[in-house]
Design an enzyme around this catalytic site. Structure first.
Site, PDB file in Angstrom:
ATOM      1  N   LYS A   1       2.629   1.578  -4.940  1.00 12.36           N
ATOM      2  CA  LYS A   1       1.188   1.329  -4.940  1.00 12.36           C
ATOM      3  C   LYS A   1       0.464   2.107  -6.031  1.00 12.36           C
ATOM      4  O   LYS A   1      -0.664   1.764  -6.394  1.00 12.36           O
ATOM      5  CB  LYS A   1       0.598   1.638  -3.569  1.00 12.36           C
ATOM      6  CG  LYS A   1       1.029   0.644  -2.481  1.00 12.36           C
ATOM      7  CD  LYS A   1       0.360   0.944  -1.162  1.00 12.36           C
ATOM      8  CE  LYS A   1       0.717  -0.091  -0.096  1.00 12.36           C
ATOM      9  NZ  LYS A   1       2.112   0.031   0.376  1.00 12.36           N
TER      10      LYS A   1
ATOM     11  N   HIS B   1      -2.754  -1.628  -3.833  1.00 12.87           N
ATOM     12  CA  HIS B   1      -2.431  -2.016  -2.459  1.00 12.87           C
ATOM     13  C   HIS B   1      -2.688  -3.506  -2.304  1.00 12.87           C
ATOM     14  O   HIS B   1      -3.834  -3.959  -2.367  1.00 12.87           O
ATOM     15  CB  HIS B   1      -3.292  -1.210  -1.489  1.00 12.87           C
ATOM     16  CG  HIS B   1      -2.838  -1.283  -0.071  1.00 12.87           C
ATOM     17  ND1 HIS B   1      -1.925  -2.226   0.393  1.00 12.87           N
ATOM     18  CD2 HIS B   1      -3.161  -0.536   1.023  1.00 12.87           C
ATOM     19  CE1 HIS B   1      -1.716  -2.051   1.681  1.00 12.87           C
ATOM     20  NE2 HIS B   1      -2.458  -1.033   2.094  1.00 12.87           N
TER      21      HIS B   1
ATOM     22  N   PHE C   1      -3.216  -1.137   9.131  1.00 14.36           N
ATOM     23  CA  PHE C   1      -4.384  -0.836   9.956  1.00 14.36           C
ATOM     24  C   PHE C   1      -4.171  -1.384  11.360  1.00 14.36           C
ATOM     25  O   PHE C   1      -3.534  -2.416  11.563  1.00 14.36           O
ATOM     26  CB  PHE C   1      -5.634  -1.465   9.363  1.00 14.36           C
ATOM     27  CG  PHE C   1      -6.254  -0.663   8.237  1.00 14.36           C
ATOM     28  CD1 PHE C   1      -6.028   0.691   8.118  1.00 14.36           C
ATOM     29  CD2 PHE C   1      -7.083  -1.281   7.314  1.00 14.36           C
ATOM     30  CE1 PHE C   1      -6.601   1.424   7.095  1.00 14.36           C
ATOM     31  CE2 PHE C   1      -7.660  -0.553   6.286  1.00 14.36           C
ATOM     32  CZ  PHE C   1      -7.421   0.801   6.176  1.00 14.36           C
TER      33      PHE C   1
END
Length: 272
Positions: free
Chosen positions: A183, A188, A247
């Protein structure tokens, strides 16, 4: 492709691409299909999404030096850089690949998934859910933590994720396998990140070379890992893990082995 088998989408936030590949592995093992195309793409670099992540405090504010903005595991990291892209892997039984004269890049040997049950966006600081996904992937691959030689980390360049992941790696892998996060170079890719990083992990296994973590200059003392920095590292890799921690506490881990020369029990191998 005229593929008429099961067609579905997986939605596990930043782990979606890895979840798709793990789901394809399970479909192959169940006999629901004999070949699978699995991966992910994402394209959300637009005002609504950027504003949401910015208000959340997840994005880097290093606008004066954009090349150095994404800094996985670096003490100066301050957030991730959004990006767009995608990747797909072709999965098929190893015996079928060999019959076509294409042994594949790597053998997808294991998949593990879990939930943090902790917070809508922040990872569990103790990494309990992530550790469970790692152990499930290794159990599925018939391997131990000591067998892991390389880890393609989730490594988002955010303060919370990188600290939790680095401590997880130190705790589970005291023998210090090599670690990278792409990344720092790619940004990302959100839902596509797991698929792209799975492909890169397979290539690391195939070519015996690990790409470096960009912009990593100094690690936190209590979370220092064997990160590849500066230039790529030549290294034989027989077993590698690709971490995807999204997430909402969505965790997905893929285990890749080097392709065997003899018939193997594991049923799926990425191939061109």
């Amino acid at each position: 492709l005229r593929a008429r088998g099961p067609a579905l989408c997986t939605v596990t936030a930043c782990a979606s691409g890895a979840t798709a590949i793990g789901t394809a592995l399970q479909l192959l093992r169940s006999g629901a299909c004999d070949i699978a195309v699995a991966g992910a793409s994402d394209a959300v670099v637009q005002p609504l999404w950027v504003t949401g992540f910015d208000r959340m405090g997840a994005l880097s504010r290093r606008g004066d030096d954009p090349r150095a903005a994404s800094r996985p595991f670096d003490t100066a990291r301050d957030g991730f850089v959004m990006a767009e892209g995608g990747a797909a892997l072709v999965l098929e039984p190893a015996s079928a690949a060999r019959a076509r004269g294409r042994p594949g890049y790597a053998l997808l040997a294991g998949y593990g998934a879990s939930s943090d049950a902790h917070h809508p966006v922040a990872p569990d600081p103790e990494g309990k859910g992530a550790a469970l996904a790692v152990r499930r992937a290794l159990d599925d691959a018939g391997a131990r933590t000591a067998d892991v030689q390389h880890i393609n980390a989730h490594g988002t360049s955010t303060p919370l994720n990188d600290a939790a992941e680095a401590r997880l790696i130190r705790r589970l892998f005291p023998h210090q396998p090599s670690v990278t996060s792409v990344k720092g170079t790619l940004g990302h890719l959100l839902g596509a990140a797991g698929a792209v990083e799975a492909a890169i992990t397979a290539l690391s296994v195939a070519h015996g070379r690990v790409p470096p973590v960009a912009n990593l200059e100094k690690q936190e003392g209590d979370a220092e890992i064997n990160a590849v920095t500066g230039t790529s590292r030549a290294q034989p890799v027989d077993l590698a893990l690709s971490h995807s921690f999204g997430f909402g506490g969505h965790n997905a881990v893929l285990a890749f082995r080097s392709c065997p020369t003899e018939p193997a029990r594991e049923p799926a191998a990425p191939s061109p």
